[in-house]
Design a protein around this motif. Structure first.
Motif, mmCIF file in Angstrom:
data_model
loop_
_atom_site.group_PDB
_atom_site.id
_atom_site.type_symbol
_atom_site.label_atom_id
_atom_site.label_comp_id
_atom_site.label_asym_id
_atom_site.label_seq_id
_atom_site.Cartn_x
_atom_site.Cartn_y
_atom_site.Cartn_z
ATOM 1 N N CYS A 38 0.858 -1.177 0.000
ATOM 2 C CA CYS A 38 0.000 0.000 0.000
ATOM 3 C C CYS A 38 0.903 1.239 0.000
ATOM 4 C CB CYS A 38 -0.885 -0.014 1.237
ATOM 5 S SG CYS A 38 -1.809 1.509 1.502
ATOM 6 N N PRO A 39 0.660 2.187 -0.895
ATOM 7 C CA PRO A 39 1.508 3.383 -0.935
ATOM 8 C C PRO A 39 1.486 4.170 0.375
ATOM 9 C CG PRO A 39 0.078 3.301 -2.867
ATOM 10 C CD PRO A 39 -0.330 2.188 -1.963
ATOM 11 N N VAL A 40 0.327 4.248 1.020
ATOM 12 C CA VAL A 40 0.233 4.987 2.285
ATOM 13 C C VAL A 40 1.071 4.290 3.350
ATOM 14 C CG1 VAL A 40 -1.330 5.750 4.120
ATOM 15 C CG2 VAL A 40 -2.022 5.948 1.734
ATOM 16 N N TYR A 41 0.947 2.969 3.424
ATOM 17 C CA TYR A 41 1.722 2.219 4.411
ATOM 18 C C TYR A 41 3.216 2.277 4.079
ATOM 19 C CZ TYR A 41 3.111 -1.352 7.700
ATOM 20 O OH TYR A 41 3.707 -2.017 8.738
ATOM 21 N N LEU A 43 4.851 4.679 2.487
ATOM 22 C CA LEU A 43 5.418 6.014 2.697
ATOM 23 C C LEU A 43 5.393 6.462 4.155
ATOM 24 C CD1 LEU A 43 3.930 7.900 -0.383
ATOM 25 C CD2 LEU A 43 6.326 7.306 0.005
ATOM 26 N N PHE A 44 4.285 6.166 4.843
ATOM 27 C CA PHE A 44 4.110 6.719 6.185
ATOM 28 C C PHE A 44 4.077 5.678 7.294
ATOM 29 C CE2 PHE A 44 1.791 9.513 3.190
ATOM 30 C CZ PHE A 44 2.642 10.610 3.257
ATOM 31 N N TYR A 47 -1.781 2.513 8.471
ATOM 32 C CA TYR A 47 -2.827 1.785 7.751
ATOM 33 C C TYR A 47 -3.891 2.760 7.259
ATOM 34 C CZ TYR A 47 -0.841 -2.336 9.991
ATOM 35 O OH TYR A 47 -0.006 -3.314 10.424
ATOM 36 N N CYS A 48 -4.159 2.753 5.956
ATOM 37 C CA CYS A 48 -5.225 3.578 5.399
ATOM 38 C C CYS A 48 -6.548 2.813 5.540
ATOM 39 C CB CYS A 48 -4.930 3.917 3.933
ATOM 40 S SG CYS A 48 -5.123 2.544 2.779
ATOM 41 N N CYS A 51 -6.396 -0.533 3.624
ATOM 42 C CA CYS A 51 -5.407 -1.557 3.941
ATOM 43 C C CYS A 51 -6.105 -2.819 4.456
ATOM 44 C CB CYS A 51 -4.411 -1.058 4.988
ATOM 45 S SG CYS A 51 -3.115 -0.014 4.322
ATOM 46 N N THR A 117 -12.532 8.504 8.857
ATOM 47 C CA THR A 117 -11.492 9.180 9.631
ATOM 48 C C THR A 117 -11.286 8.508 10.977
ATOM 49 O OG1 THR A 117 -12.025 11.266 8.527
ATOM 50 C CG2 THR A 117 -10.785 11.400 10.594
ATOM 51 N N THR A 120 -9.665 5.112 10.467
ATOM 52 C CA THR A 120 -8.242 5.215 10.135
ATOM 53 C C THR A 120 -7.420 5.556 11.360
ATOM 54 O OG1 THR A 120 -8.817 5.932 7.906
ATOM 55 C CG2 THR A 120 -6.575 6.385 8.649
ATOM 56 N N ASN A 124 -4.724 2.799 13.795
ATOM 57 C CA ASN A 124 -3.309 3.133 13.913
ATOM 58 C C ASN A 124 -2.905 3.474 15.339
ATOM 59 O OD1 ASN A 124 -2.068 3.071 11.139
ATOM 60 N ND2 ASN A 124 -3.899 4.287 10.748
#
Length: 134
Positions: A38-41, A43-44, A47-48, A51, A117, A120, A124
């Motif tokens: 996952c690009p979000v996972y 990069l940052f 978990y989006c 995910c 929101t 998410t 996390n």
């Protein structure tokens, strides 16, 4: 309008949905690197809301409902919503009507974004380990 043209859109949408489920059933997303990350996972490290969605659908196609819910609790309701929308599209095409997007009250839309929101943020935190992807 000819029948083949009326039914082409919902048939393609349904075919893509079924094709995605077949692909996720055949190729296990639990194997690391099978679909990338996952690009979000990546990069940052967070978990989006999506995910675990592929793992959830893989578990569902194998009949593991609890594991599916644990991987991503939103995957099943969103899949059901997609199936209802495509079915409505088929029925409208059958009667010669145009397709439509569901009309949602703005409060429902904002409520959904608030839910995403909270979901998410919660997944996390240490309190949300029960909804992190497996």
């Amino acid at each position: 309008m000819p029948a083949w043209r009326r039914f082409s859109g919902p048939t393609i949408a349904a075919g893509l949905g079924v094709g995605a489920l077949v692909l996720l059933h055949v190729r296990d997303p639990h194997v690391e690197g099978s679909y990338g990350i996952c690009p979000v996972y990546g990069l940052f490290g967070l978990y989006c809301p999506g995910c675990g969605g592929m793992r959830a659908m893989h578990n569902l196609t194998n009949g593991h409902l609890i594991d599916s819910l644990h991987s991503n609790i939103l995957a099943i309701p969103l899949t059901v919503a997609f199936a209802v929308w495509v079915t409505d599209w088929f029925l409208r095409a059958r009667h010669g009507q145009k397709w439509r997007l569901p009309r949602l009250h703005p409060a429902v839309v904002w409520g959904f974004f608030a839910l995403l929101t909270v979901y998410t943020v919660l997944r996390n935190t240490p309190w949300g380990t029960w909804i992190t992807p497996v």
